[in-house]
Design an enzyme around this catalytic site. Structure first.
Site, mmCIF file in Angstrom:
data_model
loop_
_atom_site.group_PDB
_atom_site.id
_atom_site.type_symbol
_atom_site.label_atom_id
_atom_site.label_comp_id
_atom_site.label_asym_id
_atom_site.label_seq_id
_atom_site.Cartn_x
_atom_site.Cartn_y
_atom_site.Cartn_z
ATOM 1 N N CYS A 76 0.837 -1.212 0.000
ATOM 2 C CA CYS A 76 0.000 0.000 0.000
ATOM 3 C C CYS A 76 0.865 1.253 0.000
ATOM 4 O O CYS A 76 1.533 1.536 -0.992
ATOM 5 C CB CYS A 76 -0.989 -0.039 1.163
ATOM 6 S SG CYS A 76 -2.282 1.206 1.033
ATOM 7 N N HIS A 174 -3.825 -4.933 -0.097
ATOM 8 C CA HIS A 174 -3.374 -5.470 1.189
ATOM 9 C C HIS A 174 -3.468 -6.988 1.181
ATOM 10 O O HIS A 174 -4.544 -7.525 1.452
ATOM 11 C CB HIS A 174 -4.248 -4.910 2.318
ATOM 12 C CG HIS A 174 -4.000 -3.468 2.595
ATOM 13 N ND1 HIS A 174 -3.004 -3.031 3.435
ATOM 14 C CD2 HIS A 174 -4.594 -2.352 2.111
ATOM 15 C CE1 HIS A 174 -2.998 -1.714 3.475
ATOM 16 N NE2 HIS A 174 -3.953 -1.273 2.680
ATOM 17 N N GLU A 176 -2.450 -8.943 3.365
ATOM 18 C CA GLU A 176 -2.754 -9.384 4.742
ATOM 19 C C GLU A 176 -4.233 -9.242 5.083
ATOM 20 O O GLU A 176 -4.683 -9.745 6.115
ATOM 21 C CB GLU A 176 -1.885 -8.606 5.742
ATOM 22 C CG GLU A 176 -2.323 -7.180 6.071
ATOM 23 C CD GLU A 176 -1.966 -6.136 5.017
ATOM 24 O OE1 GLU A 176 -1.569 -6.512 3.894
ATOM 25 O OE2 GLU A 176 -2.103 -4.930 5.311
#
Lengths: 192, 254
Positions: A76, A174, A176
């Site tokens: 990001c 993202h 994650e």
């Protein structure tokens, strides 16, 4: 050991949680020795480009990042910091990727927030991933398409969803926070 | 390959003293289980995001909430928002460091809109969700605070525009007229707010059937739709809902 760069950006802990979830030990650190010695380095973060770059420069972390030889993953804001220049408060960034970061024109909702798929993917990060797979984005600025672009998303306009040059990898989305698809992409990086 | 930002389906978990509860019309409260267990189930079923609202939000419960947020953050790998009783930038800091991706503010932002700017300045606009509880009364959509107990003089569209200007990253718009009724979303006000704003709007209140989701996505430009009880009590499963929407040409993550 995986080192996660500690700096003034949010969401750092969620990267650590994701790594723990798939069985990788990690440390959150801004210690130069620990960063240099780490097997892999991750530069995560949501935040604002100028204050992040200032933070890195004040601590000499900008030069340190450039000197890293192991695989490095920017996420990001991490991707945007790896570009040459960001129009977010006119900030000169790390210059790893020869690309400019600009704000989305207001032709649709900004931030680009939510799940989106790809027009193109290539390279090591996307092994086992298909263009129709969705990943999670939240950003108001985007990196233009450049020779380092290894994945493209299209929202308002086509932009760099992922970039790679030498040992530097980066995703605008993202991983994650991208459920199973994100786990696969993180594993692809961790297994480099 | 068509590239399209997907319409998000967001289960909401109302939390009271560490347990999930669901109120009907903001009053009657029923126990609905362990929030972390539910959260994991929702992620497995394909929820795109989760919202946790601490509906008691007393001072002594803040620590309970922070530790709950830590547990959630370890267990799930999709974005989640935490709200309820957030009055200061410090409150936000605690929840963000515990692992929340976004926070939602409601009454405190109405009383002091500068709070939105402060949170956005410190943590970024992307993590500020401004929740608006609204009721159609005397021919106007009015903003309510204190969990729907207190009317304000604010008109809903005007307040939403102010929130955007102050730095909100997203609006969570709950219609009190339809909340808990399973009679469908209030599409009129949702359309008005999402048309006037450049930030994403989450529609909330009234989901009872898959058709209601289709209707709100067709009739408004909202980016997401939120529901609680129909998911808690398995009246609609998320995979079935997404298949239905996809069959009806609404782009969702599968």
């Amino acid at each position: 050991m995986i080192a996660i760069l500690k700096y003034n950006a949010g969401n750092i802990r969620s990267v650590r949680n994701a790594l723990t979830g798939i069985g990788y030990e990690s440390i959150i650190t801004d210690n130069k020795d620990e960063l240099t010695r780490a097997e892999k380095v991750i530069i995560p973060g949501v935040g604002e480009a100028r204050s992040a770059m200032n933070y890195l420069k004040e601590r000499g972390l900008d030069k340190l990042i450039l000197s890293l030889k192991q695989p490095v993953l920017g996420i990001c804001l991490g991707l945007q910091l790896m570009c040459r220049f960001s129009y977010e408060r006119d900030t000169f960034c790390l210059g790893i990727f020869d690309a400019i970061v600009n704000r989305f024109p207001p032709h649709d909702k900004v931030p680009h927030m939510g799940w989106n798929n790809f027009t193109m993917i290539r390279g090591d990060l996307f092994k086992g991933i298909k263009t129709e797979d969705d990943v999670y984005y939240v950003h108001s600025y985007y990196a233009e398409i450049s020779p380092a672009t290894v994945a493209i998303c299209d929202y308002i306009l086509p932009f760099s969803s992922a970039m790679q040059k030498d040992n530097f990898y980066a995703t605008q989305f993202h991983p994650e926070k991208s459920a199973d698809i994100g786990v696969r992409i993180l594993k692809n990086f961790l297994e480099l | 390959m068509q590239v399209m930002l997907k319409k998000r389906i967001i289960p909401c978990l109302d939390i009271k003293e560490g347990r999930t509860v669901k109120g009907i019309n903001f009053v009657d409260i029923r126990d609905a289980g362990d929030p972390v267990e539910l959260a994991i189930r929702y992620v497995e079923e394909g929820a795109d995001e989760l919202v946790f609202l601490d509906i008691t939000a007393t001072v002594e419960n803040r620590k309970t909430l922070a530790s709950l947020v830590e547990r959630i953050a370890i267990e799930i790998n999709i974005p989640f928002t935490v709200g309820g009783g957030i009055n200061t930038v410090e409150d936000v800091g605690v929840l963000i460091s515990a692992g929340a991706d976004k926070v939602s503010v409601n009454s405190s932002a109405v009383r002091s809109p500068g709070l939105i700017r402060k949170i956005a300045g410190e943590f970024g606009s992307q993590c500020v969700v401004v929740a608006i509880d609204t009721r159609f009364i005397n021919n106007e959509w009015i903003v309510y605070v204190d969990g729907g107990r207190t009317p304000t003089p604010l008109h809903t569209v005007t307040w939403a525009e102010t929130a955007e200007r102050m730095g909100a990253g997203e609006i969570l718009l709950t219609s009190m007229n339809t909340d808990g009724t399973k009679s469908g979303f209030s599409t009129g006000i949702t359309a008005d707010v999402s048309k006037r704003l450049n930030i994403p709007v989450i529609a909330s209140g009234g989901a009872g059937t898959p058709e209601h989701f289709r209707e709100v996505f067709l009739k408004t430009s909202c980016s997401a739709a939120l529901a609680a009880s129909i998911f808690h009590y398995k009246e609609i499963s998320i995979p079935e809902l997404k298949k239905y929407l996809s069959d009806n040409n609404i782009n969702v993550r599968r």
